[in-house]
Design an enzyme around this catalytic site. Structure first.
Site, mmCIF file in Angstrom:
data_model
loop_
_atom_site.group_PDB
_atom_site.id
_atom_site.type_symbol
_atom_site.label_atom_id
_atom_site.label_comp_id
_atom_site.label_asym_id
_atom_site.label_seq_id
_atom_site.Cartn_x
_atom_site.Cartn_y
_atom_site.Cartn_z
ATOM 1 N N ASN A 1 -8.882 -2.602 -9.842
ATOM 2 C CA ASN A 1 -9.573 -1.306 -9.774
ATOM 3 C C ASN A 1 -8.926 -0.224 -10.642
ATOM 4 O O ASN A 1 -9.572 0.753 -10.997
ATOM 5 C CB ASN A 1 -9.629 -0.816 -8.323
ATOM 6 C CG ASN A 1 -8.260 -0.717 -7.680
ATOM 7 O OD1 ASN A 1 -7.518 -1.699 -7.645
ATOM 8 N ND2 ASN A 1 -7.913 0.445 -7.180
ATOM 9 N N HIS A 2 -7.650 -0.396 -11.005
ATOM 10 C CA HIS A 2 -6.980 0.614 -11.847
ATOM 11 C C HIS A 2 -7.168 0.362 -13.339
ATOM 12 O O HIS A 2 -6.548 1.043 -14.159
ATOM 13 C CB HIS A 2 -5.482 0.672 -11.525
ATOM 14 C CG HIS A 2 -5.192 1.348 -10.224
ATOM 15 N ND1 HIS A 2 -5.379 2.696 -10.022
ATOM 16 C CD2 HIS A 2 -4.759 0.845 -9.035
ATOM 17 C CE1 HIS A 2 -5.056 3.006 -8.786
ATOM 18 N NE2 HIS A 2 -4.694 1.902 -8.162
ATOM 19 N N HIS B 1 -0.545 -5.330 -2.642
ATOM 20 C CA HIS B 1 0.874 -5.287 -3.032
ATOM 21 C C HIS B 1 1.790 -5.835 -1.938
ATOM 22 O O HIS B 1 3.001 -5.654 -2.008
ATOM 23 C CB HIS B 1 1.326 -3.863 -3.421
ATOM 24 C CG HIS B 1 0.586 -3.283 -4.584
ATOM 25 N ND1 HIS B 1 0.946 -2.093 -5.178
ATOM 26 C CD2 HIS B 1 -0.480 -3.726 -5.278
ATOM 27 C CE1 HIS B 1 0.122 -1.817 -6.172
ATOM 28 N NE2 HIS B 1 -0.758 -2.802 -6.252
ATOM 29 N N HIS C 1 -9.159 -9.434 -6.652
ATOM 30 C CA HIS C 1 -8.519 -8.142 -6.436
ATOM 31 C C HIS C 1 -9.301 -7.383 -5.365
ATOM 32 O O HIS C 1 -10.366 -6.823 -5.646
ATOM 33 C CB HIS C 1 -8.493 -7.379 -7.761
ATOM 34 C CG HIS C 1 -7.508 -6.270 -7.760
ATOM 35 N ND1 HIS C 1 -6.170 -6.476 -7.966
ATOM 36 C CD2 HIS C 1 -7.650 -4.944 -7.543
ATOM 37 C CE1 HIS C 1 -5.531 -5.323 -7.897
ATOM 38 N NE2 HIS C 1 -6.411 -4.373 -7.628
ATOM 39 N N HIS D 1 -3.891 -6.703 -5.049
ATOM 40 C CA HIS D 1 -4.296 -5.324 -4.747
ATOM 41 C C HIS D 1 -3.537 -4.682 -3.599
ATOM 42 O O HIS D 1 -3.185 -3.508 -3.688
ATOM 43 C CB HIS D 1 -5.801 -5.179 -4.499
ATOM 44 C CG HIS D 1 -6.213 -3.777 -4.123
ATOM 45 N ND1 HIS D 1 -6.170 -2.729 -5.014
ATOM 46 C CD2 HIS D 1 -6.629 -3.241 -2.939
ATOM 47 C CE1 HIS D 1 -6.580 -1.617 -4.400
ATOM 48 N NE2 HIS D 1 -6.856 -1.901 -3.151
ATOM 49 N N GLU E 1 -2.561 -4.500 -13.545
ATOM 50 C CA GLU E 1 -3.404 -3.300 -13.357
ATOM 51 C C GLU E 1 -2.604 -2.024 -13.120
ATOM 52 O O GLU E 1 -3.117 -0.936 -13.336
ATOM 53 C CB GLU E 1 -4.406 -3.511 -12.203
ATOM 54 C CG GLU E 1 -3.767 -3.468 -10.834
ATOM 55 C CD GLU E 1 -4.634 -2.761 -9.790
ATOM 56 O OE1 GLU E 1 -5.775 -2.393 -10.086
ATOM 57 O OE2 GLU E 1 -4.127 -2.587 -8.671
ATOM 58 N N ASN E 2 -1.341 -2.161 -12.669
ATOM 59 C CA ASN E 2 -0.508 -0.967 -12.421
ATOM 60 C C ASN E 2 0.680 -0.898 -13.374
ATOM 61 O O ASN E 2 1.649 -0.179 -13.125
ATOM 62 C CB ASN E 2 0.054 -0.987 -10.989
ATOM 63 C CG ASN E 2 -1.005 -1.115 -9.934
ATOM 64 O OD1 ASN E 2 -1.139 -2.181 -9.319
ATOM 65 N ND2 ASN E 2 -1.767 -0.067 -9.711
ATOM 66 N N ASP F 1 0.784 -7.795 -8.744
ATOM 67 C CA ASP F 1 0.742 -6.542 -9.521
ATOM 68 C C ASP F 1 2.128 -6.044 -9.953
ATOM 69 O O ASP F 1 2.983 -5.774 -9.109
ATOM 70 C CB ASP F 1 0.086 -5.428 -8.691
ATOM 71 C CG ASP F 1 -1.266 -5.825 -8.105
ATOM 72 O OD1 ASP F 1 -1.446 -6.997 -7.745
ATOM 73 O OD2 ASP F 1 -2.132 -4.941 -7.995
HETATM 74 FE FE FE2 Z 1 -2.335 -2.880 -7.680
HETATM 75 FE FE FE2 Z 2 -5.659 -2.507 -7.098
#
Ligand code: FE2
Ligand code: FE2
Length: 265
Positions: free
Chosen positions: A72-73, A180, A153, A178, A44-45, A13
């Site tokens: 999820n983001h 990190h 993820h 996810h 995603e981030n 990520d």
């Molecule tokens: Fe993330």
């Molecule tokens: Fe995530």
């Protein structure tokens, strides 16, 4: 190294601007040093730590990524839903209902070989989504003539291990994202699938999983919700994995990447 073999770099990520800067600092050198043919990045981030926008996606592709995955983001930047279908190398978790915009996998061709990048999301300590195990079984028939890379993820290590074993011998590689935090468990499963529980992240070292430490800490100290901000100060690290596979789609080499600005630059 056999010239027909394919080498892939996957980056965990990217956290906001710091993550995008990390990619810019390291990607060209990593590509050259390891003869990389395909770069996959979890984005995603990548927009302010929450979701992704078209301009951020374009920036990541311009920096050298070939495919961008999510998690999820993915919907944090609400405007994404309006144009996600136009981002041809962007995949969001596949285990959403059919009416959800975007796509769960993309197939690219490298040196005459098809590679499918599939994004799945876990269900333990995660938002509602369909079953990732059944989703893989469902799409497998559509993609089984390619080398399948899965960005899984998910939060729970047990779920990640279970999915990897469920996919062993069908997916070429299953790499988690996810948390990190890069794990130290890269391995070939009995039927030949490469597995790493979590690739880690690209962003600030002095952070709480990419964010300035004060807000998450305050949340733990007070129990009150806090607005998180991406840490943009200090050293950066690039976490990921490189792997190589041959014309039979067998993994021939793999190693993690964990490079930092303080150590390397
Ligand atoms: Fe993330
Ligand atoms: Fe995530």
């Amino acid at each position: 190294m056999n010239d027909n073999n394919i080498r892939v770099l996957f980056a965990g990520d990217l956290i906001g601007k710091a993550g995008r800067r990390t990619l810019k600092i390291f990607l060209d050198d990593l590509r050259k040093e390891h003869n990389i043919d395909l770069v996959i990045v979890n984005g995603e981030n990548s927009a302010s730590g929450h979701g992704i926008t078209k301009s951020v996606y374009d920036e990541i592709i311009k920096t050298g990524a070939d495919v961008v995955t999510a998690g999820n983001h993915v919907w944090d930047m609400k405007e994404l839903a309006g144009y996600i279908d136009k981002l041809d190398k962007f995949v969001r978790p596949s285990n959403y209902p059919d009416e959800v915009p975007g796509k769960g996998y993309v197939t690219v061709e490298v040196k005459g070989q098809k590679i499918t990048v599939l994004n799945l999301m876990g269900r333990v300590f995660m938002p509602l989504c369909d079953c990732p195990f059944q989703e893989f079984d469902r799409v497998y028939e559509e993609i089984k003539d390619s080398f399948i890379f899965v960005d899984f993820h998910a939060e729970a290590t047990s779920e990640k291990y279970c999915l990897a074993h469920h996919l062993d011998g069908r997916a070429g590689a299953v790499v988690g994202t996810h948390t990190h935090v890069q794990t130290n468990d890269e391995q070939l499963l009995p039927q030949g699938t490469l597995f790493l529980c979590d690739a880690g992240m690209c962003g600030a070292v002095n952070s709480i999983i990419g964010m300035k430490p004060d807000r998450p800490l305050k949340k733990y100290l007070t129990g009150m919700p806090q607005r998180y901000e991406v840490q943009d100060k200090g050293d950066l690290f690039f976490n990921g994995i490189v792997f190589e596979f041959d014309q039979n789609r067998s993994i021939t080499e793999f190693f993690k990447i964990n490079v930092r600005t303080d150590a390397e630059k």
